[in-house]
Design an enzyme around this catalytic site. Structure first.
Site, PDB file in Angstrom:
ATOM      1  N   THR A   9       0.136   7.526   5.946  1.00 29.59           N
ATOM      2  CA  THR A   9       1.089   8.235   6.811  1.00 29.59           C
ATOM      3  C   THR A   9       2.104   7.289   7.452  1.00 29.59           C
ATOM      4  OG1 THR A   9      -0.507   8.009   8.609  1.00 29.59           O
ATOM      5  CG2 THR A   9      -0.527  10.087   7.412  1.00 29.59           C
ATOM      6  N   ARG A  98      -3.678 -13.616   3.842  1.00 30.05           N
ATOM      7  CA  ARG A  98      -2.539 -14.308   3.207  1.00 30.05           C
ATOM      8  C   ARG A  98      -2.720 -15.810   3.078  1.00 30.05           C
ATOM      9  NH1 ARG A  98       2.036 -11.300   6.767  1.00 30.05           N
ATOM     10  NH2 ARG A  98       1.946  -9.249   5.761  1.00 30.05           N
ATOM     11  N   CYS A 127       7.029  -9.729   5.023  1.00 28.81           N
ATOM     12  CA  CYS A 127       8.252  -9.196   4.398  1.00 28.81           C
ATOM     13  C   CYS A 127       9.431 -10.157   4.501  1.00 28.81           C
ATOM     14  CB  CYS A 127       8.593  -7.847   5.019  1.00 28.81           C
ATOM     15  SG  CYS A 127       8.501  -7.827   6.815  1.00 28.81           S
ATOM     16  N   SER A 157      12.149  -1.012  11.616  1.00 33.13           N
ATOM     17  CA  SER A 157      11.040  -0.457  10.834  1.00 33.13           C
ATOM     18  C   SER A 157      10.042  -1.537  10.427  1.00 33.13           C
ATOM     19  CB  SER A 157      11.554   0.275   9.588  1.00 33.13           C
ATOM     20  OG  SER A 157      12.378  -0.576   8.819  1.00 33.13           O
ATOM     21  N   GLY A 158      10.405  -2.803  10.617  1.00 38.33           N
ATOM     22  CA  GLY A 158       9.431  -3.885  10.430  1.00 38.33           C
ATOM     23  C   GLY A 158       8.274  -3.759  11.410  1.00 38.33           C
ATOM     24  N   HIS A 235      15.962  -6.320   6.143  1.00 35.77           N
ATOM     25  CA  HIS A 235      16.062  -7.564   6.913  1.00 35.77           C
ATOM     26  C   HIS A 235      17.174  -8.437   6.329  1.00 35.77           C
ATOM     27  CE1 HIS A 235      12.472  -6.380   8.864  1.00 35.77           C
ATOM     28  NE2 HIS A 235      11.613  -7.273   8.409  1.00 35.77           N
TER      29      HIS A 235
END
Ligand SMILES: NC(=O)c1ccc[n+]([C@@H]2O[C@H](COP(=O)([O-])OP(=O)(O)OC[C@H]3O[C@@H](n4cnc5c(N)ncnc54)[C@H](OP(=O)(O)O)[C@@H]3O)[C@@H](O)[C@H]2O)c1
Length: 340
Positions: A9, A98, A127, A157-158, A235
């Protein structure tokens, strides 16, 4: 292939659904999960898919071939290993794995060779770092890289759905709600994540460490200042770099032209609005740094450029889906269930 999507979602999860459809990934069954059982559905290939709360027990029971995490660090830490034990390959958009030396940090166009048969968890890098590395990898290959400095201009939105909601609320006259370190409407905020004792933010450390890992240059000098701007999506990055050997703009332009996933603009500018909803990373304004040695066409070791990419796509969803495609191509992902 049975695919589970945790965080279906959210803004990354929703983008993953679109990218899976667009790229015609052979998904026979999609299971959608969120933080709890929901009475909403998500759309996938014209069907309404119910959304269930993700739990270790549910993942064990569901027997997915691939589980894509697009949720949170905590959720990945709690459930990724259980998904692997249940037989799945994990694609993880959080930062949890990561820097784990046992997990490759893959951009298929840059370091597909990092994938080995024993790997089961594939983190998708930060990102901003992915977009940066898409711009830097052709340069590193062509002329070597000695140092990189970058200042970023990162979309709201990051910060997920909450980031978009916060900007929209402030645009309508609402008070800042603490999603960002300062008001975001008509402002720029030079803090993403919390500061350490040196004054570096969490986002800045991710950019430095993950860039080194993805480029396979553990000693590369990287310095970053990361900044949130009132842009909805994509970005932008002002990048200053030094090459190992002197080179020219023309030679670097040729390196970009043969690199997959990068669009080089010899003239003009590129903005976040231009690249929104696209998978390519765009490079513009490449030029040698202004100094006393600069002459047209003469080799230089110091350059600057402008790099822009949609962080929800190439910086997250698309890169993760490309890793699935790469594993299928290499025969490292075998569906226990066939595609319909
Ligand atoms: N946004 C970006 O540009 C971007 C880029 C690269 C990587 N990422 C990473 O991608 C992940 C998702 O980010 P986002 O921006 O999409 O966030 P978002 O819009 O806030 O969405 C988060 C999603 O995760 C679900 N979720 C939260 N906690 C969960 C839990 N404990 N168990 C299961 N599901 C849970 C939420 O479900 P509910 O709806 O039930 O709350 C929602 O579906 C994060 O790890 C983020 O760091 C984001």
């Amino acid at each position: 292939m049975k695919v589970g999507l945790i965080g279906a979602t959210g803004v990354v999860g929703t983008t993953v659904l679109r990218v899976l459809e667009e790229r015609r990934v052979p998904v026979s069954e999609l299971r959608a999960y969120a933080s709890r059982d929901r009475d909403v559905t998500v759309r996938f290939h014209d069907a309404d898919v119910p959304v269930f709360g993700a739990t270790v027990e549910r993942l064990r029971r569901d027997g997915n071939d691939v589980v894509i995490f697009a949720s949170s660090d905590d959720a990945s830490a709690e459930m990724a290993h259980a998904a692997v034990e249940a037989g799945a390959i994990v694609i993880d958009n959080s930062s949890t794995f990561r820097l784990d030396p046992g997990c490759p940090l893959v951009i298929p166009e840059v370091n597909a060779d990092a994938v080995q048969p024993q790997h089961r968890i594939f983190p998708v890098a930060n990102c901003t770092a992915i977009i940066l590395c898409m711009g830097l990898a052709p340069i590193a290959k062509s002329a070597g890289l000695r140092s990189v400095r970058v200042a970023t201009y990162q979309a709201v939105s990051g910060a997920g759905r909450a980031g978009l909601d916060a900007l929209e609320a402030e645009e309508r006259g609402g008070k800042p709600n603490g999603t960002f370190a300062a008001p975001i409407f008509r402002n720029v905020v030079p803090q993403i994540g919390s500061f350490d004792a040196f004054g570096d933010s969490g986002e800045e450390k991710k950019v430095v460490l993950e860039t080194r890992k993805m480029l396979g240059l553990p000693k590369l000098h990287v310095a970053a200042t990361t900044v949130r701007v009132p842009v909805r999506r994509a970005h932008s990055e002002a990048v200053f770099f030094e090459t190992e050997r002197p080179t020219t703009r023309e030679e670097l332009a040729r390196a970009f032209d043969v690199a997959g996933g990068v669009v080089y603009h010899a003239d003009g500018i590129v903005t976040p609005l231009d690249v929104e909803d696209g998978d390519d990373v765009h490079v513009a304004r490449l030029r040698p740094e202004a100094d006393s040695l600069r002459e047209e066409g003469m080799p230089s070791s110091r350059f600057q450029m402008w790099v822009v990419g949609d962080q929800l796509r190439k910086g997250a969803a698309t890169n993760g889906v490309q890793i699935i495609e790469l594993l299928l191509e290499k025969g490292l992902l075998r569906a226990r269930t066939s595609a319909t």
